[in-house]
Design a protein around this motif. Structure first.
Motif, PDB file in Angstrom:
ATOM      1  N   LEU A  25       0.828  -1.201   0.000  1.00  0.00           N
ATOM      2  CA  LEU A  25       0.000   0.000   0.000  1.00  0.00           C
ATOM      3  C   LEU A  25       0.872   1.263   0.000  1.00  0.00           C
ATOM      4  O   LEU A  25       0.555   2.243  -0.692  1.00  0.00           O
ATOM      5  CB  LEU A  25      -0.916  -0.023   1.225  1.00  0.00           C
ATOM      6  N   LEU A  71       1.866   1.786  -3.536  1.00  0.00           N
ATOM      7  CA  LEU A  71       0.759   2.172  -4.411  1.00  0.00           C
ATOM      8  C   LEU A  71       0.256   3.572  -4.097  1.00  0.00           C
ATOM      9  O   LEU A  71      -0.272   4.260  -4.974  1.00  0.00           O
ATOM     10  CB  LEU A  71      -0.364   1.140  -4.314  1.00  0.00           C
ATOM     11  N   ARG A  72       0.441   4.030  -2.854  1.00  0.00           N
ATOM     12  CA  ARG A  72       0.056   5.402  -2.504  1.00  0.00           C
ATOM     13  C   ARG A  72       1.140   6.410  -2.868  1.00  0.00           C
ATOM     14  O   ARG A  72       0.864   7.610  -2.938  1.00  0.00           O
ATOM     15  CB  ARG A  72      -0.238   5.496  -0.992  1.00  0.00           C
ATOM     16  N   LEU A 113       9.967  16.144   2.628  1.00  0.00           N
ATOM     17  CA  LEU A 113       8.683  15.945   1.933  1.00  0.00           C
ATOM     18  C   LEU A 113       8.078  14.604   2.366  1.00  0.00           C
ATOM     19  O   LEU A 113       8.659  13.545   2.112  1.00  0.00           O
ATOM     20  CB  LEU A 113       8.938  15.951   0.422  1.00  0.00           C
ATOM     21  N   PRO A 114       6.900  14.630   3.052  1.00  0.00           N
ATOM     22  CA  PRO A 114       6.364  13.387   3.599  1.00  0.00           C
ATOM     23  C   PRO A 114       5.780  12.458   2.529  1.00  0.00           C
ATOM     24  O   PRO A 114       5.192  12.918   1.551  1.00  0.00           O
ATOM     25  CB  PRO A 114       5.244  13.861   4.544  1.00  0.00           C
ATOM     26  N   CYS A 139       2.816   9.669   1.676  1.00  0.00           N
ATOM     27  CA  CYS A 139       1.504   9.323   2.222  1.00  0.00           C
ATOM     28  C   CYS A 139       1.689   8.064   3.070  1.00  0.00           C
ATOM     29  O   CYS A 139       2.161   7.051   2.564  1.00  0.00           O
ATOM     30  CB  CYS A 139       0.514   9.046   1.093  1.00  0.00           C
ATOM     31  N   PRO A 140       1.343   8.141   4.366  1.00  0.00           N
ATOM     32  CA  PRO A 140       1.575   6.978   5.232  1.00  0.00           C
ATOM     33  C   PRO A 140       0.691   5.799   4.844  1.00  0.00           C
ATOM     34  O   PRO A 140      -0.337   5.967   4.181  1.00  0.00           O
ATOM     35  CB  PRO A 140       1.204   7.503   6.626  1.00  0.00           C
ATOM     36  N   ALA A 141       1.106   4.599   5.248  1.00  0.00           N
ATOM     37  CA  ALA A 141       0.343   3.376   4.980  1.00  0.00           C
ATOM     38  C   ALA A 141       0.618   2.405   6.114  1.00  0.00           C
ATOM     39  O   ALA A 141       1.722   1.854   6.226  1.00  0.00           O
ATOM     40  CB  ALA A 141       0.751   2.764   3.642  1.00  0.00           C
ATOM     41  N   GLY A 142      -0.383   2.223   6.985  1.00  0.00           N
ATOM     42  CA  GLY A 142      -0.247   1.268   8.076  1.00  0.00           C
ATOM     43  C   GLY A 142       0.955   1.562   8.956  1.00  0.00           C
ATOM     44  O   GLY A 142       1.111   2.687   9.459  1.00  0.00           O
ATOM     45  N   ILE A 143       1.831   0.565   9.136  1.00  0.00           N
ATOM     46  CA  ILE A 143       2.993   0.713  10.022  1.00  0.00           C
ATOM     47  C   ILE A 143       3.992   1.736   9.477  1.00  0.00           C
ATOM     48  O   ILE A 143       4.837   2.231  10.233  1.00  0.00           O
ATOM     49  CB  ILE A 143       3.666  -0.664  10.238  1.00  0.00           C
ATOM     50  N   PHE A 144       3.892   2.053   8.195  1.00  0.00           N
ATOM     51  CA  PHE A 144       4.866   2.959   7.580  1.00  0.00           C
ATOM     52  C   PHE A 144       4.396   4.405   7.696  1.00  0.00           C
ATOM     53  O   PHE A 144       3.712   4.935   6.814  1.00  0.00           O
ATOM     54  CB  PHE A 144       5.128   2.560   6.129  1.00  0.00           C
ATOM     55  N   THR A 145       4.726   5.045   8.804  1.00  0.00           N
ATOM     56  CA  THR A 145       4.371   6.445   9.038  1.00  0.00           C
ATOM     57  C   THR A 145       5.655   7.256   9.204  1.00  0.00           C
ATOM     58  O   THR A 145       6.711   6.710   9.536  1.00  0.00           O
ATOM     59  CB  THR A 145       3.526   6.621  10.308  1.00  0.00           C
ATOM     60  N   TYR A 185      10.397  11.510   1.344  1.00  0.00           N
ATOM     61  CA  TYR A 185      11.028  11.233   0.054  1.00  0.00           C
ATOM     62  C   TYR A 185      12.547  11.248   0.177  1.00  0.00           C
ATOM     63  O   TYR A 185      13.121  12.131   0.820  1.00  0.00           O
ATOM     64  CB  TYR A 185      10.684  12.314  -0.968  1.00  0.00           C
TER      65      TYR A 185
END
Lengths: 294, 294
Positions: free
Chosen positions: A52, A55-56, A163-164, A166-172, A176
């Protein structure tokens, strides 16, 4: 007499040479027109969040393929629209087909540039292949705009940014990573046009100009976190006073590795050694432009 | 006696009611479980760059479908993996099936909330349908976490940010628009989990907490650029001193419209009126999680 070295000319040759340990160095410049891939291998419980994350954030993390099943190191599932699973890398052995690997345990580096990951690979691992910018560098050279680091035989400079993703689950909290190539201000639009179609390998730049250095939160353009420091063709430091030359920044395949490190995943995480990519069978021209998935 | 109003219950009913001008208001809350879509219609020469803008920024700009061909207003090409073209919105008339429309010419608003765009549509136009967050709001309510603006009968607050989009061709300099919903700090992880699968409709939040307000560059949380100002359940202004409640931010479907406006495209650009979406035939559960494109 200088010995003639037969460099791998195809993806299949590059993988076999890496598997046999007859090719053990950076894959930059080999197997021209064959896509090269970053490798990340995770415990299966993190696979869904990582997929994810890619893909985000498709610009820094373009997902090419993943293990066909949990624990599977010799079959891939394609994420490239229109490219069948079996067409990605026939006969691949993910554990041995990169020239060099890295091994992390509980977020700590355990092995540096090891020859394979046969011992470390487990039935619970899932591998991901992510696009790499070597492809569009060939295109820039073909367009008469060779990246300066390539001309000078140096590595491309890469930087952490603020530059952040988009977080996804455990990946916060991940940000970049960007690669940088210097161009004349007047060349930037052509550079954008040339790299735009390479959607599976980061595509067009995300930012350009000296003002972008500050906006991205890059602390010191002279001190990249990875790769070699950028120099002028005369071998001097860059200068912002040279208003004609500007830095141009692309999303970089180191981004997903950084996100994984930042998440401090427990367990064994594996990857290729930077620069030592897995070369696949897909040709650059097969993945130009976005294809409709249906 | 209060008259019984038959609200459209399906995508097809919503489109026919909009077409016949028997339904002319916001589509919030109608045709439950049917996906709703933002509409953007551009001159064909900008279609390629806009498509790429969406594909490079899938969180704020999730591309659902586009015109099957240049100038085509009654057939769609699906961008949803596994959903065939004909399954998106059978018998659609893009020019009439949103309850209300907006018309822009050379970047200036020409018509506000007009009933259709039959006159303005040309043989050179291409339409794009983009996902909308109404879907995951249903899911939040079902999980016992109804968004406060919905409970209070207000519109969701939306804000401009300084977070840059990945540029694509003519679309440079654009930034994320975000929607905001207040939750208890202790609820944030559940809110993330509930909205994560809604990948075709912005998915999980991109940022949360009071610190995110500054990081996103939102000037005044009390003054959203679109929608209604956020209030406490007692009807008071929010307070940062209430450490238990935090703002949670999602990518917002207004983002691509803002990018189009910022690019100051010459010619006639068309869109739905905010809140007055095109409802399609696809059900929410058909687009949960990312599907492999092959």
């Amino acid at each position: 007499m200088v010995p003639i070295i037969n460099l791998p000319a195809t993806g299949a040759e590059a993988r076999i040479a890496a598997r046999n340990n007859t090719y053990t160095t950076s894959t930059s410049g080999i197997a021209n027109t064959f896509l090269q891939a970053n490798l990340i291998v995770l415990p299966s419980r993190f696979a869904s969040d990582f997929r994810l994350l890619c893909l985000r954030n498709p610009v820094p993390c373009p997902l090419l393929a993943e293990s066909a099943r949990v624990g599977c190191f010799d079959e891939l599932k394609s994420w490239l629209p229109g490219i069948e699973d079996s067409r990605i890398a026939a006969g691949i052995d993910i554990r041995r087909d990169a020239p060099r690997y890295m091994v992390y345990e509980d977020g700590e580096l355990k092995k540096f540039q090891c020859a394979d990951i046969v011992e470390e690979w487990s039935e619970d691992h899932v591998a991901f292949l992510i696009g790499c910018s070597y492809s569009f560098e060939n295109a820039l050279t073909a367009a008469g705009l060779p990246p300066r680091h390539a001309v000078m035989g140096r590595n491309v400079p890469m930087y952490r940014t603020r530059l952040p993703l988009c977080p996804a689950g455990i990946f916060t909290g991940a940000t970049y990573v960007v690669s940088m190539r210097m161009y004349k201000r007047s060349e930037v639009e052509t550079v954008r046009d040339v790299t735009r179609p390479y959607v599976a390998t980061h595509g067009e730049p995300i930012a350009w100009g000296w003002e972008a250095v500050k906006e991205l939160g890059i602390e010191d353009i002279h001190v990249p976190e990875w790769g070699d420091a950028p120099l002028t063709l005369e071998g001097k430091h860059l200068s912002e006073e040279d208003k004609d030359m500007v830095p141009v920044f692309w999303g970089c395949g180191v981004t997903p590795q950084e996100a994984v490190m930042k998440a401090k995943l427990p367990g064994v995480v594996l990857g290729h050694a930077p620069g030592h990519m897995i070369v696949v069978d897909v040709r650059e021209w097969e993945v130009l432009e976005e294809k409709n998935p249906n």
